[in-house]
Design an enzyme around this catalytic site. Sequence first.
Site, PDB file in Angstrom:
ATOM      1  N   HIS A  17       8.697  10.484   9.703  1.00  0.00           N
ATOM      2  CA  HIS A  17       8.254   9.621  10.804  1.00  0.00           C
ATOM      3  C   HIS A  17       8.424  10.344  12.139  1.00  0.00           C
ATOM      4  O   HIS A  17       7.539  10.319  12.989  1.00  0.00           O
ATOM      5  CB  HIS A  17       9.113   8.351  10.880  1.00  0.00           C
ATOM      6  CG  HIS A  17       8.998   7.428   9.716  1.00  0.00           C
ATOM      7  ND1 HIS A  17      10.088   6.953   9.026  1.00  0.00           N
ATOM      8  CD2 HIS A  17       7.922   6.861   9.126  1.00  0.00           C
ATOM      9  CE1 HIS A  17       9.691   6.134   8.075  1.00  0.00           C
ATOM     10  NE2 HIS A  17       8.377   6.062   8.087  1.00  0.00           N
ATOM     11  N   LYS A  41      11.695  -7.827   4.686  1.00  0.00           N
ATOM     12  CA  LYS A  41      11.904  -8.630   3.473  1.00  0.00           C
ATOM     13  C   LYS A  41      13.400  -8.690   3.213  1.00  0.00           C
ATOM     14  O   LYS A  41      14.168  -7.925   3.775  1.00  0.00           O
ATOM     15  CB  LYS A  41      11.220  -7.955   2.280  1.00  0.00           C
ATOM     16  CG  LYS A  41       9.740  -7.769   2.424  1.00  0.00           C
ATOM     17  CD  LYS A  41       9.169  -7.173   1.153  1.00  0.00           C
ATOM     18  CE  LYS A  41       7.832  -6.492   1.409  1.00  0.00           C
ATOM     19  NZ  LYS A  41       7.871  -5.058   1.345  1.00  0.00           N
ATOM     20  N   ARG A  91       0.286  11.302   4.015  1.00  0.00           N
ATOM     21  CA  ARG A  91       1.039  12.209   3.155  1.00  0.00           C
ATOM     22  C   ARG A  91       0.211  12.800   2.029  1.00  0.00           C
ATOM     23  O   ARG A  91       0.245  13.970   1.763  1.00  0.00           O
ATOM     24  CB  ARG A  91       2.248  11.496   2.554  1.00  0.00           C
ATOM     25  CG  ARG A  91       3.408  11.423   3.498  1.00  0.00           C
ATOM     26  CD  ARG A  91       4.381  10.389   3.093  1.00  0.00           C
ATOM     27  NE  ARG A  91       3.812   9.066   3.283  1.00  0.00           N
ATOM     28  CZ  ARG A  91       4.515   7.946   3.283  1.00  0.00           C
ATOM     29  NH1 ARG A  91       5.796   7.990   3.065  1.00  0.00           N
ATOM     30  NH2 ARG A  91       3.928   6.797   3.484  1.00  0.00           N
ATOM     31  N   SER A 129      10.760   6.412   3.266  1.00  0.00           N
ATOM     32  CA  SER A 129      12.018   5.680   3.441  1.00  0.00           C
ATOM     33  C   SER A 129      12.587   5.291   2.080  1.00  0.00           C
ATOM     34  O   SER A 129      13.810   5.317   1.884  1.00  0.00           O
ATOM     35  CB  SER A 129      11.788   4.428   4.281  1.00  0.00           C
ATOM     36  OG  SER A 129      11.339   4.769   5.553  1.00  0.00           O
TER      37      SER A 129
HETATM   38  P1  ADP Z   1       7.356   4.451   4.524  1.00  0.00           P
HETATM   39  O1  ADP Z   1       8.040   3.124   4.402  1.00  0.00           O
HETATM   40  O2  ADP Z   1       6.322   4.724   3.474  1.00  0.00           O
HETATM   41  O3  ADP Z   1       8.269   5.610   4.735  1.00  0.00           O
HETATM   42  P2  ADP Z   1       6.246   3.403   7.006  1.00  0.00           P
HETATM   43  O4  ADP Z   1       5.477   2.189   6.660  1.00  0.00           O
HETATM   44  O5  ADP Z   1       7.498   3.186   7.765  1.00  0.00           O
HETATM   45  O6  ADP Z   1       6.490   4.362   5.790  1.00  0.00           O
HETATM   46  O7  ADP Z   1       5.316   4.426   7.764  1.00  0.00           O
HETATM   47  C1  ADP Z   1       4.965   4.450   9.112  1.00  0.00           C
HETATM   48  C2  ADP Z   1       3.986   5.570   9.343  1.00  0.00           C
HETATM   49  O8  ADP Z   1       4.624   6.829   9.116  1.00  0.00           O
HETATM   50  C3  ADP Z   1       2.782   5.559   8.393  1.00  0.00           C
HETATM   51  O9  ADP Z   1       1.660   6.013   9.113  1.00  0.00           O
HETATM   52  C4  ADP Z   1       3.166   6.549   7.328  1.00  0.00           C
HETATM   53  O10 ADP Z   1       2.051   7.116   6.704  1.00  0.00           O
HETATM   54  C5  ADP Z   1       3.911   7.576   8.159  1.00  0.00           C
HETATM   55  N1  ADP Z   1       4.843   8.358   7.365  1.00  0.00           N
HETATM   56  C6  ADP Z   1       5.847   7.899   6.601  1.00  0.00           C
HETATM   57  N2  ADP Z   1       6.512   8.919   6.014  1.00  0.00           N
HETATM   58  C7  ADP Z   1       5.883  10.058   6.435  1.00  0.00           C
HETATM   59  C8  ADP Z   1       6.059  11.449   6.174  1.00  0.00           C
HETATM   60  N3  ADP Z   1       7.007  11.877   5.335  1.00  0.00           N
HETATM   61  N4  ADP Z   1       5.247  12.337   6.782  1.00  0.00           N
HETATM   62  C9  ADP Z   1       4.266  11.889   7.608  1.00  0.00           C
HETATM   63  N5  ADP Z   1       4.022  10.595   7.895  1.00  0.00           N
HETATM   64  C10 ADP Z   1       4.819   9.694   7.315  1.00  0.00           C
END
Ligand code: ADP
Length: 164
Positions: A17, A41, A91, A129
């Site tokens: 992120h 949730k 990703r 995450s």
């Molecule tokens: P997650 O829960 O899957 O980690 P989120 O819903 O919090 O992801 O994601 C927020 C944004 O960050 C989304 O656009 C997601 O594609 C992006 N994102 C999450 N992990 C990564 C990563 N490892 N590399 C690049 N972008 C990411």
Amino acid sequence: MKIAICPGSFDPVTNGHLDIIRRTARLFDKVVVVVMSNYFKKTSAFTPEERVELIKRVTADIPDIEVEAHYGLLADYAAQKNAVAIVKGLRAVSDFDTEFQQALANKKLNGDVETVFLTASGENMYLSSSVVKQICEFGGDISEFVPAEIREDIEKRLRKDLKI
Ligand code: ADP
């Protein structure tokens, strides 16, 4: 001033992120990171307020950044903030379907905002995450996956062997 929004659940924020947030900050005048609390949730590890606090701590060095939680439609939020772009990280092919659908829906709801996709950096391709939570819960080392300033907070919350 060109404003971009980085939305997500950030439960918790990872290096993946942070990479997207930093790259967005280089492309736009201001970045608004929004924890979409609709995604909250019972199974979430951190409350939306805690997630905001963790993100603020790891982005403190980025100028012109705002971090907050929002409950409601992202398209409305983008209009409120006068944003020109919603920036998402991609990703793998697996992210594409839902992201494409969300981008089209947001365009219908708010024609003034574009969704921009940044490709994940190679080293973060596998990172999410949920992966961090699973590794941490069973005592694995998460230091390569999350910023150092928040590693202990995540371990305290998630590691089964640290719980009383
Ligand atoms: P997650 O829960 O899957 O980690 P989120 O819903 O919090 O992801 O994601 C927020 C944004 O960050 C989304 O656009 C997601 O594609 C992006 N994102 C999450 N992990 C990564 C990563 N490892 N590399 C690049 N972008 C990411």
